[in-house]
Motif scaffolding. Structure first.
Motif: not given
Length: 284
Positions: A57-61, A193-210
């Motif tokens: 199960y993958l969760t795209p951006r 999840q950790l990246q999304r909690f940080s407001p300083t990261i502009s290019a968030l990593y969302w994990g594999p989406g496909n």
């Protein structure tokens, strides 16, 4: 002794009349013990193959056209003895968006690629295959006819022996590899999840989406794994034979295809095996 069942019968409709297949004991501990015996007694010219399907199960951006996707992963573990040492390869065959279905056609394409890429006929004299009793892809008349066809056509009529674990047994190398995959995915999810909690990261990593993203992740995180993505699988109905029903096939634990013959046994070590045949249904 090697069973000597009749060859495949070809009829115009109707069914063949094989002898009743044996009634299995269905003991999970016995099946696990037989697998361990098969593995410990593996000869240098024999290949042990474990197969299993897992759904990833993958969760795209967020904002993409799809909020989630499920990738079918056919896990194959090859094990053999070479130069006195035990060798192993973990293989993951993934379905892309246009081929995402764990059916007979998927299994067929996996095995055609295995024969081609790993030179199974040239390197081995017997294939010992262990799977669970997947009712939609493994324990079907179509998959069993496929083994018979492959033994006869691609494997010089050498033995292909299909053994079954009880479903959800959780005791094979394929299960261990599936658990590793889930750990990798969980780690990537935690990272995102950790990246999304940080407001300083502009290019968030969302994990594999496909499937392609997941293949790249597996190739990087699992050094002992080879990954292939089927972007397209030919599901032409002509590739699926019109095979008549085989009595009690879903209750068997060991099916043997060798020398152009077919046989079923209650387990993988029984001295007795009952012959049976497939009927290819044709229409006038």
């Amino acid at each position: 002794p090697q069973p000597t069942p009749p060859t495949v019968a070809i009829e115009h409709g109707g069914r063949s009349g094989p002898a009743p297949l044996p009634t299995p004991r269905g003991d999970k501990k016995l099946q696990r013990h037989q697998y361990q015996q098969c593995r410990s007694r593996l000869q240098p010219n024999q290949l042990l193959v474990l197969m299993d399907f897992t759904s990833v199960y993958l969760t795209p951006r967020i904002g993409h056209s799809m909020n989630s996707t499920v990738v079918q992963d056919c896990i194959v573990v090859l094990e053999w003895v070479e130069s006195g040492a035990r060798r192993r390869i973990n293989l993951d065959y993934l379905c892309g968006a246009d081929s995402n279905n764990n059916d007979y056609f998927f299994v067929l394409h996996v095995w055609l690629k295995l024969f081609r890429d790993h030179q199974l006929n040239e390197r081995f004299t017997a294939l010992h295959i262990w799977t669970d009793g997947g009712p939609h892809h493994f324990k079907t008349r179509y998959c069993q006819w496929m083994w018979h066809w492959m033994s006869t056509t691609l494997f010089d009529k050498k033995p292909i022996i299909h053994n079954f674990f009880a479903s959800y047994h959780g005791h094979s190398l394929a299960d261990s590899h599936a658990a590793s995959i889930k750990r990798v995915l969980k780690s990537q999810y935690n990272t995102s999840q950790l990246q999304r909690f940080s407001p300083t990261i502009s290019a968030l990593y969302w994990g594999p989406g496909n499937a392609a993203d997941f293949a790249a992740l597996l190739s990087h995180a699992c050094s002992d794994t080879q990954v292939h993505v089927f972007s397209d699988i030919d599901r032409d109905p002509a590739l699926k034979p019109h095979v008549s029903h085989v009595d009690a096939i879903k209750s068997q634990h060991c099916l043997i295809y060798a020398a152009g013959t077919c046989a079923a046994s209650i387990d993988s070590v029984s001295a007795s095996a009952v012959s049976f045949s497939f009927s290819l249904i044709t229409h006038k």
